[in-house]
Design an enzyme around this catalytic site. Structure first.
Site, short mmCIF file in Angstrom:
data_model
loop_
_atom_site.label_atom_id
_atom_site.label_comp_id
_atom_site.label_asym_id
_atom_site.label_seq_id
_atom_site.Cartn_x
_atom_site.Cartn_y
_atom_site.Cartn_z
N CYS A 27 0.80 -1.23 0.00
CA CYS A 27 0.00 0.00 0.00
C CYS A 27 0.83 1.28 0.00
CB CYS A 27 -0.96 0.00 1.19
SG CYS A 27 -0.18 -0.22 2.80
N HIS A 28 2.13 1.17 0.16
CA HIS A 28 2.99 2.37 0.25
C HIS A 28 4.20 2.16 -0.65
CE1 HIS A 28 5.80 5.29 2.13
NE2 HIS A 28 4.71 5.96 2.40
N PHE A 29 4.15 2.38 -1.85
CA PHE A 29 3.08 2.86 -2.71
C PHE A 29 2.80 1.79 -3.75
CE2 PHE A 29 5.43 6.57 -1.23
CZ PHE A 29 4.41 7.38 -0.75
N VAL A 68 7.85 0.98 -0.79
CA VAL A 68 8.90 1.45 0.10
C VAL A 68 8.35 1.44 1.52
CG1 VAL A 68 8.30 3.89 -0.28
CG2 VAL A 68 10.59 3.29 0.50
#
Length: 171
Positions: free
Chosen positions: A69-71, A76
């Site tokens: 989810c990041h990203f 990362v």
């Protein structure tokens, strides 16, 4: 549990359940917010300021929850999670030395990010050096910390502050 100089994943989970330092005292967060897999060394002496130190590790795996989810398409580890791990470790240290109360992060003086943790990396190592420990009515630890990724220092935090509170009603 007796005071030891290293802790396994299963022992960290005991701490997350409140079984290590007693009811109402310092706990680690449960997964997925627990940001290290083991404590490889903890001591009440030594470290950069001779006030105590703690070293912990996180095994980096592509399936870690935050990479999805990041990203999207640019995975990362969020820098705030590395910082939170440092606060988690200071809170653990305060419970380990016998401090009473529930842990709360109180701030940080300065944070520098000089790199990143990506899915192909292997190991994150956190190093906490206690600068000051207060064990009175107020229980607080102040520390400097570094986070390494595969042997390279990528995060630095100065003047991390964590307190233990017997009541958090007015916090």
């Amino acid at each position: 549990m007796s005071r030891r100089n290293s802790y396994t994943w299963d022992e960290l989970l005991q701490c997350a359940r409140g079984e290590m330092f007693g009811p109402g005292n310092a706990q680690l967060p449960a997964p997925p917010m627990l940001m290290f897999d083991r404590i490889t060394h903890i001591d009440s002496v030594g470290g950069a300021f001779d006030k105590g130190m703690i070293v912990a590790e996180l095994d980096v795996k592509p399936e870690l929850w935050f990479f999805d989810c990041h990203f999207i398409s640019d995975p990362v580890m969020p820098g705030c999670l590395g910082l939170d791990a440092m606060w988690q470790m200071v809170g653990f240290y305060l419970g380990w030395i016998g401090g009473k109360g529930r842990g709360r992060a109180l701030g940080v003086g300065e944070v520098k990010f000089r790199g990143q943790v990506l899915p192909h990396n292997r190991l994150v190592t956190y190093r906490i050096n206690l600068k000051r420990v207060i064990l009175r009515k107020l229980v607080m630890g102040i520390a400097d910390a570094e986070m390494e990724c595969d042997g390279k220092v990528i995060y630095e935090a100065n003047d991390l502050r964590v307190g233990l509170f017997t009541s958090t009603d007015d916090f």
